[in-house]
Design a protein around this motif. Structure first.
Motif, short mmCIF file in Angstrom:
data_model
loop_
_atom_site.label_atom_id
_atom_site.label_comp_id
_atom_site.label_asym_id
_atom_site.label_seq_id
_atom_site.Cartn_x
_atom_site.Cartn_y
_atom_site.Cartn_z
N TYR A 1 0.85 -1.19 0.00
CA TYR A 1 0.00 0.00 0.00
C TYR A 1 0.88 1.24 0.00
O TYR A 1 1.90 1.29 0.70
CB TYR A 1 -0.91 0.03 1.23
N THR B 1 -5.82 -7.96 5.29
CA THR B 1 -5.44 -7.81 3.88
C THR B 1 -5.58 -9.14 3.16
O THR B 1 -6.12 -9.20 2.04
CB THR B 1 -3.99 -7.31 3.77
N ASP C 1 -9.74 -6.57 -2.94
CA ASP C 1 -8.51 -5.85 -3.24
C ASP C 1 -7.65 -6.73 -4.15
O ASP C 1 -7.93 -7.92 -4.33
CB ASP C 1 -7.76 -5.50 -1.95
#
Length: 301
Positions: free
Chosen positions: A30, A65, A74
């Motif tokens: 990120y 995540t 994602d």
């Protein structure tokens, strides 16, 4: 209840594989301005049908995540995520949306129920919006209400339900599309001890009633090991160590029977002691992290 097979031109694994999900060398970075935060550092693991895998680790370690990547919320920077042999990391946006709708059910910490709708409407709304609320689905939803023990509360709005009841409705909503993969992010995080026990028993009963499903739970709560078939500990974006069902049971037995001289771990004593030490270190990180959070709330700068 069958789901439509996803079509894709992506690489497939061997059809004889036993894993439902196989993560291979997953990397996620990120960017926050000029700063890069590495959430996953070449992480590899697998998940099988009929099993509950609990993922633990300190805040910021990458466990949520990983859940988001599996759920198609994602994208990886590099690596592969094979689901039923297909690499979803290579899916187009349209294919990812179809994958989420057909194969994934999400259970979140804060339930995400719509206050204006009653329990039944909260369960059926996503299916109505997607045009998949068939008669067969309606019958399945009635079965789910019985499974979660709230058939007599289906006409109540969220503010008329306890926290535990809201989470049970949230679980029913996650299962309404009959997903093959159930992803839970801190499902007991906002519950009292009694409600937490009910939710833990419910999650265990779901996987036993629907053994074709794969359930993954991300949590800070070590009590969830009681319903786990496997446990993964993540630290700094990678798997630090794992526990099998046998090792989880053996660890608990050794705590309950300190006076016994029996060796409870199937591995050699040094390896067993190393795993216990790693577990204790992880729990220490969790405790210190929680203390820091509480102190910041009590003494804001």
């Amino acid at each position: 209840m069958a789901t439509t097979t996803l079509k894709s031109s992506t690489t497939r694994l061997n059809e004889s594989q036993t894993e439902k999900i196989l993560i291979d060398d997953a990397i996620k970075i990120y960017k926050r301005g000029k700063i890069e935060v590495v959430a996953l550092r070449g992480l590899s693991c697998e998940f099988r049908p009929g099993e509950i895998t609990v993922i633990m680790g300190p805040s910021g370690c990458g466990k949520t995540t990983l859940l988001n990547m599996i759920g198609g919320l994602d994208r990886l920077n590099s690596g592969k995520i094979f689901v039923d042999g297909e690499d979803i990391a290579q899916f187009s946006d349209t294919e990812v949306e179809k994958y989420r709708r057909q194969k994934i059910g999400f259970v979140f910490q804060f339930m995400n129920l719509i206050p204006e709708l009653n329990a039944l409407e909260n369960i059926t709304l996503p299916l109505e919006l997607s045009g998949t609320l068939t008669k067969e689905r309606k019958n399945f939803i009635n079965e789910l209400l019985q499974i979660v023990g709230l058939e007599d509360r289906k006409n109540h709005r969220p503010d008329e339900l306890s926290g535990g009841e809201q989470q049970r409705i949230s679980i029913a909503a996650a299962l309404a599309n009959d997903p093959e993969i159930v992803l839970c992010d801190e499902p007991t995080g906002e519950l009292d001890s009694q409600s937490k026990k009910v939710i833990m028993d419910l999650l265990r009963s779901v996987i036993e009633k629907f053994p074709e499903k794969t359930m993954i739970i991300v949590s800070h709560d070590p009590e969830l090991k009681a319903i786990a078939d496997n446990m993964l500990y993540i630290r700094d974006g990678n798997i630090s160590h794992t526990f099998t069902k046998e090792e989880i049971i053996a660890s608990q037995q050794s705590k309950d029977s300190e006076s016994s001289s029996k060796t409870y771990f199937p591995s050699n004593p040094n390896e067993a002691n190393e795993k216990v030490l790693l577990e204790l270190r992880e729990l220490n990180h969790i405790i210190l992290d929680r203390i820091n959070q509480i102190e910041k709330k009590m003494h804001p700068i």
